[in-house]
Design an enzyme around this catalytic site. Structure first.
Site, PDB file in Angstrom:
ATOM      1  N   HIS A  58       0.465  -1.341   0.027  1.00 44.11           N
ATOM      2  CA  HIS A  58      -0.036  -0.293  -0.078  1.00 44.11           C
ATOM      3  C   HIS A  58       0.594   1.639  -0.256  1.00 44.11           C
ATOM      4  O   HIS A  58       0.206   2.445  -0.990  1.00 44.11           O
ATOM      5  CB  HIS A  58      -0.480  -0.216   0.886  1.00 44.11           C
ATOM      6  CG  HIS A  58      -1.801   1.346   1.862  1.00 44.11           C
ATOM      7  ND1 HIS A  58      -3.112   1.085   0.414  1.00 44.11           N
ATOM      8  CD2 HIS A  58      -2.158   2.468   1.640  1.00 44.11           C
ATOM      9  CE1 HIS A  58      -3.485   2.026   1.265  1.00 44.11           C
ATOM     10  NE2 HIS A  58      -2.885   2.924   1.837  1.00 44.11           N
ATOM     11  N   HIS A 107     -10.532   3.462  -0.336  1.00 44.49           N
ATOM     12  CA  HIS A 107      -9.960   2.543   0.558  1.00 44.49           C
ATOM     13  C   HIS A 107     -11.539   1.444   0.892  1.00 44.49           C
ATOM     14  O   HIS A 107     -11.787   1.095   1.763  1.00 44.49           O
ATOM     15  CB  HIS A 107     -11.188   3.659   2.612  1.00 44.49           C
ATOM     16  CG  HIS A 107     -10.438   3.790   3.409  1.00 44.49           C
ATOM     17  ND1 HIS A 107     -10.150   3.906   4.459  1.00 44.49           N
ATOM     18  CD2 HIS A 107      -8.485   4.201   3.164  1.00 44.49           C
ATOM     19  CE1 HIS A 107      -9.792   4.018   5.650  1.00 44.49           C
ATOM     20  NE2 HIS A 107      -8.530   3.973   5.031  1.00 44.49           N
TER      21      HIS A 107
END
Length: 752
Positions: A58, A107
């Site tokens: 990420h 998200h």
């Protein structure tokens, strides 16, 4: 991790054989060995925590970086670009001394585990990226993907996500002006919750994430640090899901929009008084990211005392403090003589602020806890020198068979009644139906500067009240097209967002993207990713719209089943005067309807093939970016010069979907005539790219046709705005009341 004795740098050097839980923190064996090699010793527990989150997929983009370089290598020359890839968000010049910053992020994983908080903190995070650039946030957008509309889990996830986005954005006083909602079984268990934000500032207000000037103070301000979100970047955002919902819940952050609102005002006041040298929001990887990013982007090092971090939970270990992803926190670098004033402003806004360290003239990031040095690293090795993988990729074995399964060969309606029934079924299908039940939960008009919002082709915000200067933003993606051909699919997403900005009268300037894919460890997924990035980079070069930044979300799969490759593209445009915007809705009876562009038999990945035949196969529509550019120029000129009163791009669902939407929004029907050389079915349902339908006042007909002819764009008169039905001559008539019932009842029926 061992707490007695404290695992200091000195202790780590003296105890080389201590086993650390590197695998549990998401590091591979060779990555851990690389950390040891960099440090010349084993890491402390705190150092291991920092490397594990900052080297996660990420944060480090370790699987995607080799491909993402194309966005820089192929970047078109652009006078508008002020800040590009590498900062918190891109910044573009929109004229009159104004700059706009915008970005889209994901998200996804947190929103599946905890839909409300996952989505809310997604909005909070992207808004802090915008503030960190020096801008006042002015709007948000939310491209969303869920599993099948009638699946029970969709009824769990979607309302929570929508409430989270709406609740957080509404509390911040930010209008939600755009986005999408798409349903597909491939997103079951892997919803895509992408959030975007726009901010406005003057050129001189741009701020960057760097810590320079030895002796300058490092101030942490905002919410207290708690145990929420620990390891979020490494645990949630860098793994696939395998039946581990409840156990993952602590890694989802908890948001407080009122705290964020205070943070926005406090930060902007500090900027206005020129108190800030460098700034970084605390998002993924928390303090680990903020300290290492600020230090590595500046000219020196940094010394931080963790004991000074305001805690919500006094039992947190130093490793947990460094990894916490508690929301509504920022880190500023401030000159010593300005610290008191900075703290005064924080106090005025009731924002907790503490000096936690200072910039040094060395090149090390040193962090202390209870008097012991627990971190001593070169910050660049944490923030920028993570592993870079050239993962194997290969065109999947099944791709040829998928493309050979041609949607153009599917059975077509044989009678006018069948054609009419299929139109009703299409406009009432979950993906083509009105999303008003969802979007009415968002405030579109707070702040009073919203010019266009859902369901318009793009959202539009006024930037300057006197001149009418404005910006438009559209987000688009089509996972079905990208599954058939990821290179073309990415270009079609770009083309649609570009077209959606142009139909409103705004000139497309720049791009942000959110690239949602399955596991990079699968060569087929990696091929999809590589092809999509190549397509997007080539497309941006051709259209002259540079990529200013974005986000990659990998591991979107459950077990072996990956989502469709879903590149979501946001295009930002500028309009000199928002009063000249063009809406989607039909305005007046008697106006002439024109179809711009060429219509071909293109049904691969189409809404018709999905809704009528539950089919995905063949090739997506061809993309011609030079034609898209020409279409855009004509739409912008026609809007500016008052030649058109409404415009709508053609994409999912083809012409009939676009006409029905314009008719229902305007409360005015349309009489259509099938052009020569086309059959009614292809005319209505084809999804050929590079097309738009416009309504032209009769007084402008000659001027409009002359302009299209002079520029060489195919233009066909297809009908007139009239009555209270959509009529296709010689085929069928559908009253607006029937169309409205089909179009507007589906989503409430499934979700209310």
């Amino acid at each position: 991790m061992s707490r007695t004795p404290l695992d200091t740098v000195e202790h780590a050097t003296a105890t080389p054989d201590v086993e650390l839980p590197w695998a549990e923190l998401g590091l591979k064996k060779d990555e851990y060995e690389r950390v040891v090699e960099i440090l010349g010793r084993r890491p402390t527990g705190a150092e291991l925590a920092m490397y594990s989150v900052m080297w996660s997929e990420h944060c480090s983009y370790k699987s995607s970086k080799v491909h993402l370089r194309q966005f820089g290598e192929k970047a078109p020359q652009s006078d508008a670009m002020l800040v590009g890839i590498g900062e918190n968000a891109g910044v573009v010049d929109v004229g009159q001394g104004y700059a706009v910053t915008f970005k889209v992020e994901s998200h996804n994983h947190p929103s599946y585990v905890e839909p409300y908080q996952g989505a809310a903190t997604g909005v909070g995070g992207i808004v802090r990226d915008i503030i960190a650039m020096g801008a006042r946030p002015v709007a948000v957008v939310d491209p969303l993907r869920f599993g099948a509309a009638d699946h029970p889990d969709t009824k769990r996830v979607l309302p929570g996500v929508v409430a989270g986005i709406g609740g957080y954005g509404n509390c911040l006083g930010l209008p939600n002006i755009g986005g999408e909602v798409v349903f597909d079984a491939c997103y079951q268990g892997n919803p895509l919750v992408n959030a975007g934000a726009i901010g406005v500032m003057r050129h001189e207000d741009i701020h960057l994430a760097k810590a320079s000037g030895a002796g300058n103070k490092v101030i942490l301000y905002g919410a207290r640090t708690g145990g929420d979100g620990i390891g979020g970047a490494s645990i949630l955002a860098s793994e696939t899901f395998d039946d581990a919902k409840p156990s993952k819940r602590p890694a989802v952050q908890v948001g407080d929009p009122f705290q964020e609102k205070l943070l926005i005002e406090c930060t902007l006041e500090a900027f206005a008084e020129k108190l800030v040298v460098g700034i970084q929001d605390l998002g993924a990887a928390g303090l680990s990211c903020a300290t290492s990013e600020l230090a590595s982007n500046g000219s020196g090092g940094m010394r931080v005392t963790l004991d000074d971090v305001p805690l919500r939970d006094s039992t947190l270990s130093p490793e947990e403090i460094l990894m916490s992803e508690s929301q509504e926190r920022m880190c500023a670098v401030v000159e010593p003589e300005k610290v008191d004033r900075f703290l005064e402003i924080c106090d005025k806004w009731d924002v907790i602020a503490t000096v936690i360290g200072e910039v040094t003239d060395g090149d090390r990031l040193e962090i202390f806890w209870h008097g012991g040095k627990i971190v001593d690293v070169d910050p660049r090795t944490v923030a920028h020198d993570g592993p870079v993988y050239e993962r194997p990729y290969a065109r999947p074995d099944w791709q040829d068979a998928l493309q050979a399964d041609d949607a153009n060969k599917l059975p077509r309606p044989g009678t006018s009644d069948e054609l009419k029934a299929q139109v009703l079924k299409l406009v009432g299908s979950p993906n083509q139906a009105s999303k008003q039940w969802i979007t009415q939960q968002y405030d579109h008009f707070v702040q009073g500067n919203t010019v266009l919002a859902q369901p318009e082709d793009s959202g539009m915000i006024r930037v300057d009240e006197e001149s009418g200067l404005g910006v438009a933003i559209a987000t688009d993606g089509n996972g079905r097209y990208a599954k058939l051909d990821p290179y073309t699919g990415a270009q079609l997403a770009l083309a649609e967002a570009y077209r959606n900005v142009a139909t409103t009268g705004a000139k497309p300037l720049a791009v942000s993207d959110c690239l949602n894919f399955g596991s990079p460890e699968d060569p087929a997924v990696m091929w999809q990713f590589a092809e999509a990035v190549r397509g997007l980079a080539d497309g941006c070069l051709q259209l002259g719209t540079p990529v200013t930044g974005g986000n990659v979300s990998l591991y979107n799969q459950t077990g072996e089943a990956a989502i469709h490759p879903t590149p979501v593209v946001a295009v930002l445009g500028v309009i000199d005067d928002v009063a000249r915007r063009t809406p989607v809705a039909f305005q007046e009876d008697g106006q002439l309807l024109y179809l711009l562009g060429d219509t071909r038999e293109e049904f691969g990945g189409s809404a018709w093939s999905q809704v009528i035949h539950d089919h995905l196969g063949g090739l997506p529509p061809k993309v011609d970016l030079e034609r898209e550019r020409l279409l855009g120029e004509i739409l912008i000129s026609a809007s500016r010069d008052g030649m058109i009163d409404s415009a709508h791009d053609l994409s999912d669902g083809g012409l009939v979907q676009a006409v029905v939407e314009s008719a229902l929004l305007g409360g005015k029907g349309a009489r259509l005539v099938v052009p020569d050389g086309l059959d009614a079915f292809t005319f209505l349902f084809s999804e050929s790219a590079g097309r738009a339908v416009v309504a032209v006042p009769r007084s402008e007909e000659v001027r409009f046709n002359d302009m299209c002819g002079a520029r060489g764009l195919p233009v066909t008169r297809i009908g007139v705005v009239d009555g209270d039905a959509v009529e296709v001559q010689g085929e069928f008539t559908l009253p607006l009341t029937d169309l409205r019932e089909a179009h507007e009842s589906t989503i409430p029926g499934l979700l209310a």
